[in-house]
Motif scaffolding. Structure first.
Motif, PDB file in Angstrom:
ATOM      1  N   LYS B  68      42.802  41.171  48.641  1.00 25.47           N
ATOM      2  CA  LYS B  68      41.978  42.270  48.129  1.00 25.47           C
ATOM      3  C   LYS B  68      41.453  41.932  46.727  1.00 25.47           C
ATOM      4  CE  LYS B  68      41.825  47.211  47.354  1.00 25.47           C
ATOM      5  NZ  LYS B  68      42.473  48.517  47.540  1.00 25.47           N
ATOM      6  N   HIS B  69      42.329  41.360  45.905  1.00 21.96           N
ATOM      7  CA  HIS B  69      41.904  40.940  44.566  1.00 21.96           C
ATOM      8  C   HIS B  69      40.845  39.852  44.659  1.00 21.96           C
ATOM      9  CE1 HIS B  69      45.525  43.062  43.388  1.00 21.96           C
ATOM     10  NE2 HIS B  69      45.138  42.981  42.135  1.00 21.96           N
ATOM     11  N   LEU B  70      41.024  38.958  45.626  1.00 13.64           N
ATOM     12  CA  LEU B  70      40.061  37.869  45.784  1.00 13.64           C
ATOM     13  C   LEU B  70      38.679  38.409  46.147  1.00 13.64           C
ATOM     14  CD1 LEU B  70      39.726  34.792  45.774  1.00 13.64           C
ATOM     15  CD2 LEU B  70      40.321  34.806  48.205  1.00 13.64           C
ATOM     16  N   GLY B  71      38.651  39.418  47.011  1.00 12.15           N
ATOM     17  CA  GLY B  71      37.381  40.042  47.378  1.00 12.15           C
ATOM     18  C   GLY B  71      36.725  40.683  46.166  1.00 12.15           C
ATOM     19  N   TYR B  72      37.561  41.370  45.385  1.00 11.85           N
ATOM     20  CA  TYR B  72      37.060  42.042  44.177  1.00 11.85           C
ATOM     21  C   TYR B  72      36.493  41.015  43.191  1.00 11.85           C
ATOM     22  CZ  TYR B  72      37.003  45.568  40.457  1.00 11.85           C
ATOM     23  OH  TYR B  72      36.612  46.447  39.477  1.00 11.85           O
ATOM     24  N   LYS B  73      37.290  39.981  42.931  1.00 10.81           N
ATOM     25  CA  LYS B  73      36.895  38.986  41.934  1.00 10.81           C
ATOM     26  C   LYS B  73      35.658  38.186  42.370  1.00 10.81           C
ATOM     27  CE  LYS B  73      38.836  35.172  39.183  1.00 10.81           C
ATOM     28  NZ  LYS B  73      40.084  34.533  38.709  1.00 10.81           N
ATOM     29  N   SER B  74      35.578  37.877  43.662  1.00 13.43           N
ATOM     30  CA  SER B  74      34.420  37.133  44.167  1.00 13.43           C
ATOM     31  C   SER B  74      33.122  37.872  43.871  1.00 13.43           C
ATOM     32  CB  SER B  74      34.526  36.941  45.690  1.00 13.43           C
ATOM     33  OG  SER B  74      35.700  36.269  46.026  1.00 13.43           O
ATOM     34  N   ALA B  75      33.178  39.198  43.996  1.00 15.87           N
ATOM     35  CA  ALA B  75      31.992  40.009  43.696  1.00 15.87           C
ATOM     36  C   ALA B  75      31.743  40.034  42.190  1.00 15.87           C
ATOM     37  CB  ALA B  75      32.175  41.421  44.246  1.00 15.87           C
ATOM     38  N   ILE B  76      32.802  40.275  41.429  1.00 11.09           N
ATOM     39  CA  ILE B  76      32.686  40.416  39.970  1.00 11.09           C
ATOM     40  C   ILE B  76      32.060  39.190  39.305  1.00 11.09           C
ATOM     41  CG2 ILE B  76      34.040  40.549  37.827  1.00 11.09           C
ATOM     42  CD1 ILE B  76      33.808  43.241  39.330  1.00 11.09           C
ATOM     43  N   VAL B  77      32.483  37.999  39.720  1.00 14.16           N
ATOM     44  CA  VAL B  77      31.975  36.792  39.043  1.00 14.16           C
ATOM     45  C   VAL B  77      30.461  36.660  39.241  1.00 14.16           C
ATOM     46  CG1 VAL B  77      34.198  35.617  39.246  1.00 14.16           C
ATOM     47  CG2 VAL B  77      32.448  35.169  40.965  1.00 14.16           C
ATOM     48  N   ASN B  78      29.966  37.188  40.352  1.00 11.56           N
ATOM     49  CA  ASN B  78      28.521  37.155  40.583  1.00 11.56           C
ATOM     50  C   ASN B  78      27.803  38.271  39.832  1.00 11.56           C
ATOM     51  OD1 ASN B  78      27.446  35.081  42.735  1.00 11.56           O
ATOM     52  ND2 ASN B  78      29.543  35.588  43.271  1.00 11.56           N
ATOM     53  N   PHE B  79      28.400  39.450  39.791  1.00 14.11           N
ATOM     54  CA  PHE B  79      27.794  40.546  39.014  1.00 14.11           C
ATOM     55  C   PHE B  79      27.635  40.089  37.563  1.00 14.11           C
ATOM     56  CE2 PHE B  79      30.120  43.978  41.789  1.00 14.11           C
ATOM     57  CZ  PHE B  79      29.406  43.573  42.895  1.00 14.11           C
ATOM     58  N   SER B  80      28.690  39.403  37.080  1.00 17.09           N
ATOM     59  CA  SER B  80      28.714  38.942  35.694  1.00 17.09           C
ATOM     60  C   SER B  80      27.503  38.054  35.373  1.00 17.09           C
ATOM     61  CB  SER B  80      30.028  38.190  35.446  1.00 17.09           C
ATOM     62  OG  SER B  80      30.127  37.776  34.110  1.00 17.09           O
ATOM     63  N   ASP B  81      27.112  37.212  36.324  1.00 15.63           N
ATOM     64  CA  ASP B  81      25.935  36.351  36.119  1.00 15.63           C
ATOM     65  C   ASP B  81      24.654  37.169  35.977  1.00 15.63           C
ATOM     66  OD1 ASP B  81      26.878  33.681  36.029  1.00 15.63           O
ATOM     67  OD2 ASP B  81      27.205  33.696  38.186  1.00 15.63           O
ATOM     68  N   ILE B  82      24.566  38.259  36.696  1.00 18.14           N
ATOM     69  CA  ILE B  82      23.363  39.113  36.602  1.00 18.14           C
ATOM     70  C   ILE B  82      23.346  39.857  35.262  1.00 18.14           C
ATOM     71  CG2 ILE B  82      22.103  41.060  37.628  1.00 18.14           C
ATOM     72  CD1 ILE B  82      22.000  38.570  39.402  1.00 18.14           C
TER      73      ILE B  82
END
Lengths: 343, 343
Positions: B68-82
């Motif tokens: 679940k954390h991995l799913g969350y973090k995978s999204a976050i690292v991409n949001f961060s780029d935007i």
């Protein structure tokens, strides 16, 4: 051949090296490789986005797929998804996971293939990224494209009596794969082994260097035809027909005798003792377009080179029917390529 | 826990199952999962696109990262780029390569984390795809966002005398990783092993459940500040500083005493016998924002909660300097996380 270790360039050096000659050509590509994100400008057009993850051993076998071809095909399969929406691919990003056995020159070949596909289809590479992989090669490609308001074609618009059309011919890419797999088994490490591909060049080309049907999308526009539904054939005709029918809540009636099949596909199926209709219905990776149009457009679509009318759409509940040459009606089963289903 | 074999659903069944409850909320998301491509409408806004490929064993270790954390973090690292482009993330697509050891329930956990991140950041999941993987888990994420004409911030706009600013604190995610690695080594298959994380919760959270700095982008907009350059800190401050300086053709002067460091990070570095400044300069995965603003904006940025002015931009050729607490000037070396460089 020269071998430059990837570690000698490092992650940022490598991606700089691979992308240094890339020029942006589309007016919608404002900023490409080299920042946290690419910047695109679609104005009043719609943005289309599709993504694919290709993994070594599942989606490709480097034993017989040259890296340049792999780069080309990785791009093409994504362009094909954009054409299947009746759109135009404009930008692509690629991320690679690579193991130590690859050299800088290997990746240059992959990028050469990618760049060639981009050039031929008028697409800009706007994002690139590489990282290590503990195991096989992993390729992630995202393609963006543009579509016009009211002209984007979904899978869910097929209506009763619509004609079912398909471009090109079917099953050749699958037979190309069978051929490569056979020669790989025969090879089995033999020195000086020369695979025998004479007279089967078309099958190999369909498997190793497929094209996306940009031309069909253009012809449809020229004829003023907006299909009621469309999908590209990546997992096999049966599987794609079912996607369209299920999402449109309709059935379909397909004629075996109308399935477009190249003579090399037929000959190869004969040699392999396979039913050629099964091959045409279920072989994947053709990247042809499957679409439906209203019945009154019959003359318009018939005159488009490479388009075949193979059947029509029926009422929901009438099933997915294949009418054989001898007039029998059989239920179409989707046996398309499904990497994670039960065997 | 219940275990449903993925093969029992098949590829299409699986993705239908995982995405069935997803609703599109952003007006720019016209069509999501279920066709050849997603359809987005950005009107007169710019489209931002970023993509990441995360591979098991390289980017994450499932030994201590819950799915679940991995799913969350995978999204976050991409949001961060935007956010690092001064944009707003709006859509995300995810492709997974999965091996047989995963069950449907495992993937539900991953998607739960992904959905939670999407919900908290106002992002729509518009494309999903799964395929088999022969080896580890492969995650490909693409994020699309919108940016406003004239307000998109690149890496190349830093000017001499600009202030160098950073949000949050540095090095905690790296120390969290060290801690997890240590406990993993101690564990080594022991039964009833209880890792000792007391007093180190912040470090773990920074590593396992990072956040993207949506708030900073909002504060900057409220203060009318458009940074001259910006990047998110994924590979470590030193590495990101060099990206900005190289692309802007400038140097920088950073003050060691101004580096924001949490006390847990400092204590943990002490325990591990590591230099805390090195940790703050080179530890990756903080996902904080590093940006530059003109000198006259000092008061505006200083009053933004969580923003620290850590130095200033110098002329090209003046080098990348860290001024230590005792006044010595040392050259900053980027030792950031580079998965494919020489060790």
């Amino acid at each position: 051949m020269k071998r430059t270790e990837i570690a000698s360039l490092g992650e940022f050096g490598l991606i700089d090296h691979l992308t240094k000659n890339i020029e942006l050509k589309n007016s919608s590509s404002e900023k490409g490789v080299g920042d946290d994100a690419a910047v695109l400008s679609y104005g009043n057009k719609k943005t289309l986005v599709t993504t694919d993850l290709l993994l070594e051993g599942i989606h490709f076998d480097l034993m017989y797929v040259p890296l340049k071809h792999l780069g080309y095909k990785s791009a093409i399969v994504n362009f094909s998804d954009i054409y299947a929406m009746n759109g135009q691919p404009k930008q692509v990003t690629v991320s690679l996971g690579i193991s130590k056995r690859f050299s800088v020159e290997d990746l240059e070949l992959f990028y050469d293939g990618l760049a060639l596909a981009c050039q031929e289809y008028g697409v800009d590479l706007v994002g690139g990224d590489t990282s290590a992989s503990l195991t096989g090669l992993a390729i992630s490609i995202t393609c963006l494209g543009e579509g016009e308001e009211g002209k984007i074609v979904y899978r869910n618009g097929a209506k009763e009596t619509d004609l079912v059309c398909v471009s090109g011919d079917l099953g050749a890419a699958f037979m190309g794969l069978q051929l490569l797999e056979r020669e790989k088994a025969v090879y089995d490490g033999k020195k000086d082994f020369q695979p025998d591909f004479t007279g089967k060049e078309y099958l190999l080309e369909r498997q190793l260097k497929p094209e996306a049907r940009k031309d069909i999308v253009k012809f449809l526009a020229e004829e003023g035809v907006v299909p009621t539904s469309m999908i590209d054939i990546s997992d096999g005709l049966s599987s794609e027909l079912k996607h369209i029918c299920k999402q449109s809540n309709v059935g379909c009636h397909i004629y075996e005798e109308r399935l477009p099949i190249d003579y090399q596909t037929a000959m190869m199926a004969e040699q392999f003792n396979m039913n050629v209709t099964t091959v045409a219905m279920n072989g994947g990776e053709d990247y042809e377009l499957l679409f439906t149009v209203p019945l009154f457009m019959h003359d318009k679509v018939s005159k488009i080179k490479g388009v075949h009318v193979i059947g029509h759409i029926t009422k929901d509940g009438n099933g997915f029917i294949l009418e054989t040459r001898d007039g029998a009606e059989i239920e179409i089963k989707a046996q398309g390529w499904d990497s994670i289903g039960e065997e």
